[in-house]
Every structure is written in C-alpha cells, then in structure tokens.
Design a protein around this motif. Structure first.
Motif, PDB file in Angstrom:
ATOM      1  N   ALA A  20      35.237  34.982  44.685  1.00 45.74           N
ATOM      2  CA  ALA A  20      36.595  35.244  44.185  1.00 45.74           C
ATOM      3  C   ALA A  20      37.421  33.965  44.157  1.00 45.74           C
ATOM      4  CB  ALA A  20      37.281  36.312  45.035  1.00 45.74           C
ATOM      5  N   THR A  23      36.185  31.756  41.330  1.00 51.29           N
ATOM      6  CA  THR A  23      36.632  32.282  40.041  1.00 51.29           C
ATOM      7  C   THR A  23      38.107  31.978  39.822  1.00 51.29           C
ATOM      8  OG1 THR A  23      34.981  34.034  40.174  1.00 51.29           O
ATOM      9  CG2 THR A  23      36.782  34.368  38.609  1.00 51.29           C
ATOM     10  N   CYS A  41      41.718  37.910  34.562  1.00 50.65           N
ATOM     11  CA  CYS A  41      42.255  38.881  35.512  1.00 50.65           C
ATOM     12  C   CYS A  41      43.677  39.323  35.149  1.00 50.65           C
ATOM     13  CB  CYS A  41      42.207  38.328  36.930  1.00 50.65           C
ATOM     14  SG  CYS A  41      42.837  36.655  37.079  1.00 50.65           S
ATOM     15  N   TYR A 125      41.512  39.253  41.648  1.00 49.04           N
ATOM     16  CA  TYR A 125      40.665  38.370  42.454  1.00 49.04           C
ATOM     17  C   TYR A 125      41.306  38.092  43.812  1.00 49.04           C
ATOM     18  CZ  TYR A 125      38.207  37.509  38.055  1.00 49.04           C
ATOM     19  OH  TYR A 125      37.509  37.650  36.882  1.00 49.04           O
TER      20      TYR A 125
END
Length: 185
Positions: A20, A23, A41, A125
């Motif tokens: 996470a 990312t 996201c 995230y």
C-alpha cells in the motif's frame, strides 16, 4: 496463542502495508509529474486519494508520508520473516520495535482524524495502512507486555479488542460521511 500469531501478523501485515505504501508513493510521483493526474484510488468525492495527497498532512515531515510506510513496513516484514526462521531478539530490539509500532499507530490515528474531520476524504490505500498498522502494534504490544496483569486479560480476548478497535474506526467513518453515504444508497 498470540505468540504464534506474531510472525504471521508482522510478515503478512508488513507485506500488505509495504504494498500500500509503495502504491501510494507511485501515485504521488505520478501526481508530481502530471498535476492533472487522477490517482487510481480517487473513486468519488469521499474516496479520493488525490485530494488527500495535495494536503499538508500528506507530507508532515517535508516528504511524502508513504516513504515512512515503506521504511517501517520493510522492517516489520523483515522481523516477521526472521521470526519464522527461528530468530530470537534481545529485549532492546523488541522495545525498539515497540517504539516504532507505537509511533506508527499514533501517527495513523492522527491521520485518521485528519482524513475524517479536517480533509473530509478517505484514501483507500491509506485505509489499508490503517488496517494493518493496528494489529502490528497490538500484537507487538501483547508480545512485549502481555504478561502484565492489565494486559493479560486483554491478551485472552485479543481478537475482541482488535474487532472493537476496527468498529470504533468504522463508526467514526460512518459518522463523518453520513450525509454522503445516505445519498449513495
């Protein structure tokens, strides 16, 4: 019981958190390169990483917060893997891990508050990071101090404590965005 869970919690939680944070770092770099970039996201007005990434809270120490996650979760994952391999660590090492996970869980809860009540958006995230930081902290704490009388009872009900913790956060999310959620459903 909690001692057998610790390597799993640290390794799996660390890998999920590392993924996470990685990312989020990639998304932040893309946003820096291309100001019009819409992060993957950013789903709707509430689930919106882009609006969070542009706030001062996203760079508390002068650099993107996910870099802290990359470093911290790499350590957590390594410790978990070492425990699987049979490593034994000195007390000072465990206290250092306790300090790191305590700072991590405090920082995550500050970020939760900021997301809910100051920024007014959620980052999926980031919520993954919240979700894994809590058990990493909780089970590290139980490992380090679970034999103390006050924590001994909580250790017996370790999953109940964790579930209650998540429910309080879920209730805060529902409360903070209740008006929006009622328009969606």
């Amino acid at each position: 019981m909690t001692g057998r869970l610790l390597p799993w919690i640290l390794t799996i939680g660390g890998l999920i958190g590392l993924t996470a944070a990685g990312t989020l770092t990639v998304e932040k770099l893309a946003l820096l390169r291309e100001p019009d970039y819409i992060p993957t996201c950013s789903i709707d007005p509430v689930l919106s990483c882009g609006s969070i990434m542009s706030t001062p809270q996203a760079e508390v120490f002068g650099f993107p917060n996910p870099l802290l996650g990359i470093a911290g979760f790499a350590v957590v994952t390594t410790v978990g893997a070492a425990l699987f391999a049979g490593a034994r660590f000195a007390r000072w090492f465990w206290l250092g891990l306790q300090a790191g996970t305590t700072l991590g869980v405090l920082f995550v809860h500050w970020l939760i508050y900021q997301s809910l009540y100051d920024i007014g958006a959620l980052c999926p995230y980031c919520m993954v990071v919240w979700a894994v930081t809590i058990p990493v902290f909780w089970y590290t704490t139980l490992h380090n101090f679970g034999d103390r009388p006050g924590l001994r009872v909580l250790a017996r009900y370790h999953t109940v404590v964790l579930l209650a913790w998540y429910l309080v956060i879920a209730a805060a999310v529902l409360q903070a965005f209740w008006t929006y959620w009622t328009t969606v459903f």
